[in-house]
Design an enzyme around this catalytic site. Sequence first.
Site, PDB file in Angstrom:
ATOM      1  N   ASP A  68       0.915  -1.141   0.000  1.00  0.00           N
ATOM      2  CA  ASP A  68       0.000   0.000   0.000  1.00  0.00           C
ATOM      3  C   ASP A  68       0.950   1.184   0.000  1.00  0.00           C
ATOM      4  O   ASP A  68       1.550   1.507   1.020  1.00  0.00           O
ATOM      5  CB  ASP A  68      -0.878  -0.008   1.255  1.00  0.00           C
ATOM      6  CG  ASP A  68      -1.851   1.148   1.253  1.00  0.00           C
ATOM      7  OD1 ASP A  68      -1.561   2.172   0.596  1.00  0.00           O
ATOM      8  OD2 ASP A  68      -2.905   1.055   1.906  1.00  0.00           O
ATOM      9  N   HIS A  69       1.121   1.792  -1.163  1.00  0.00           N
ATOM     10  CA  HIS A  69       2.242   2.733  -1.290  1.00  0.00           C
ATOM     11  C   HIS A  69       2.119   3.922  -0.336  1.00  0.00           C
ATOM     12  O   HIS A  69       3.098   4.603  -0.052  1.00  0.00           O
ATOM     13  CB  HIS A  69       2.409   3.201  -2.739  1.00  0.00           C
ATOM     14  CG  HIS A  69       1.362   4.148  -3.203  1.00  0.00           C
ATOM     15  ND1 HIS A  69       0.217   3.745  -3.825  1.00  0.00           N
ATOM     16  CD2 HIS A  69       1.278   5.488  -3.122  1.00  0.00           C
ATOM     17  CE1 HIS A  69      -0.519   4.788  -4.112  1.00  0.00           C
ATOM     18  NE2 HIS A  69       0.101   5.866  -3.700  1.00  0.00           N
ATOM     19  N   HIS A  92      -5.912   2.483   1.530  1.00  0.00           N
ATOM     20  CA  HIS A  92      -5.230   3.705   1.992  1.00  0.00           C
ATOM     21  C   HIS A  92      -5.926   4.318   3.203  1.00  0.00           C
ATOM     22  O   HIS A  92      -5.296   4.657   4.203  1.00  0.00           O
ATOM     23  CB  HIS A  92      -5.217   4.776   0.901  1.00  0.00           C
ATOM     24  CG  HIS A  92      -4.544   4.363  -0.368  1.00  0.00           C
ATOM     25  ND1 HIS A  92      -3.489   3.493  -0.392  1.00  0.00           N
ATOM     26  CD2 HIS A  92      -4.762   4.720  -1.647  1.00  0.00           C
ATOM     27  CE1 HIS A  92      -3.091   3.330  -1.649  1.00  0.00           C
ATOM     28  NE2 HIS A  92      -3.856   4.058  -2.429  1.00  0.00           N
TER      29      HIS A  92
END
Lengths: 282, 498
Positions: free
Chosen positions: B190-191, B253
Amino acid sequence: MGVVAEVERKLARQRCRQDDETELRTSTMTHVVWAPPRWLPRAKRVLAGLAERHPARTIFLVPLPGRGAGVEADATVHDFAIGGGREVLSEVIELRLRGEAARHPASIVLPLLISDLPAFCRWRGMPDWDGQALHEIVDVCDRLVVDSNEWQGLPGAYPELARLFDRIAVSDLAWRRGLGWRVALAERWPGIRRVERVTVEGPRADALLLAGWLRSRLRRDVTLSRRTGSAIGAVRLDGDPVSPPAQPALSGSDLLSAELDTLMRDRIYEAAARAAVSRTPG
Amino acid sequence: MANPLAQGLGVRRQPDPCVLVVYGASGDLTKRKLIPALYSLAFRGLLPERFAVVGVARTEQPTRRFVSSMRQAVKQFSRDPFRTDVFESLAAGMRYVATDFSDDAGEDTVGEVLDELDASRGTGGNRLHYLAVPPQAFPVVVREIGERREREGWARVIIEKPFGHDLVSARELSATVKRWFHEDELFRIDHYLGKETVQNLLALRFANGIFEPIWNRQFVDHVQITVAESIGIEGRAGYYERAGVIRDIFQNHLLQLLALTAMEPPIDFSADAVRNEKVKVLRAMHTPGPKSIVRGQYGRGWIEGEPVAAYREEAGADPRSLTDTYIAAKLFVDNWRWADTPFYVRAGKRLARRETTIAIQFKRAPHPPFEAIAGDGLRPNVLLIHVQPDEGVSLAIGAKVPGAGMSIRTVHMDFLYGGAFREGVPEAYERLILDAMLGDATLFTREDEVEEQWKLVDAIVGAWGRDQPTFPDYAAGSWGPARADELLHRDGRSWRRH
């Protein structure tokens, strides 16, 4: 890259160029200025005298009606010296709104507002009361600052302005300019309560608002007679001269600065503006 | 065993020699993020000396053309200036294999290329597989990788979101992956977790004595988390029609940001300690009732002075689509620290600006003696954590206006993260790829976190099947539907002004 990203990047780059101190931006508001080209130079001069008192992000909106749609942007970080070797950092963004974009200023102002802080809009010149641009600005800002002395068609424009009172707090620099005279007139209480005629030597808007104020506060008809002047120079009540206020005249920057300190709705002004049309000479 | 000679030298731990195998190498993610991130790591000498990259995708092209397009990608998207020597050192270990992922012969070719790299570049059989492919291709690719797993060296798999479509599919995918890989070999990316400010949130909370004592229901009135995008679906209607914002942003996110904001202090910064605390938060969240959820879809509008189309007018979108492009929710974390403290979260496409923020709004001073004169000028303190686009922290405080009288105004002090340290802020993918090479999973999501996130999403989506929303219900370029404002107004609150 979009216009907003380009502006933010330019500002970030310029902030980094300052010095090796930790970068700390301090702001108290976003200051939006609706400035058609002929008003722009004057608006910029006022800003120069304002920024050190109100650390802010200033966004100049320059409408350029015509065909097509587009936004061009310049963004700069200004240092305003405040003495003692200290400086205030202020961000100035100039957006030229071409064609249709001039009818949709909110689409570019909203992304550039500083979060959580009040947004003031100084609207230069006479608004187009039914125009999309004015209504979008009213919806995204907290306070609209006008100078009704910049308008044609007074007092007929005041009812148009009054239609906005329930949607946004309004300030009028013409009203602010008359503060000293209102103080001087208030000192005449209770003798003033039966006044029938006020004679003002000064700008049309300032005179109309002074008379409107007397009508709304005293709840009686007060006839206005006016002689032309660049600032209120003299006031007479039923022919009796009123001593001029001791305060010196304020500069454009001082006037705007005072309004930018005010956040709440000014109901006394609103009543004065509404009453400015009640009884006026032709 | 850790290198005892490296101790005291101030040298960062170097990853083992390895090959990064990117599946879906002809896609946008590789071009915009992965290769520029590798270049930046190489630029700083953070990659192992013995390193190679293998691109795998369906597009037919020779290695030389792949290298050439990656050179352009670095020039266009890297945060660092282009240096031929740095790129050439990376390019020397680049290979490209054109294959359909389910084609055994193609996968055998990948295996041969990896063997060749082990021999020529000394990568020792260590493999980091990056799955930058559509979700439906995950099981096939994982099977092909798993069946060809080498005996020597380590193998790790990075999987891009979304990990599943719902709880059932996430569990199925986990079961498939675990036939060949252990949990500590899986890196669900999950960047957002790789962003500096997200990590700085942990530093802010746990490295500063002043915040932790007030980080609770006694002092915090509520929390607002916003993940706003001004862009539309960018030609991804096929994916977005199935996902909507709830699976695209909310499930991962947004819930991760909430977990990091609300979690208890971990005993250390190890992967399991941090993830144990996050999963406790996710488990403590109860399913919100339908009145606590607002979904929306954008109609036509204006953004940055340009007219934009409605969602239903986007290429590939159903003209009568009921896909959500906006979600707002009131969530609660039922634990000792946060009981009855609302977390208002929202995410959406085509909103007024791109912004991801976490706002901690503190309770008002109990008896401000200035209330009458301050008027609207005195607002509650807000600690605002900017995740993007400008990473940093802001604090809104009340201050006296200079001069006579006692006029109070809210002043905003912005600490812009990039400005404080001369070092540029690294891209999230740099940090995450490097961590995966090092085997550090702290900033990746674990299976139980993913499952808790899906449980919440499934419960929300389940209720949506019973209503018929009137879409579109917000104009592109606005801050979302009016019903999202009502969600807070009912509690006497409002969204932060933007």
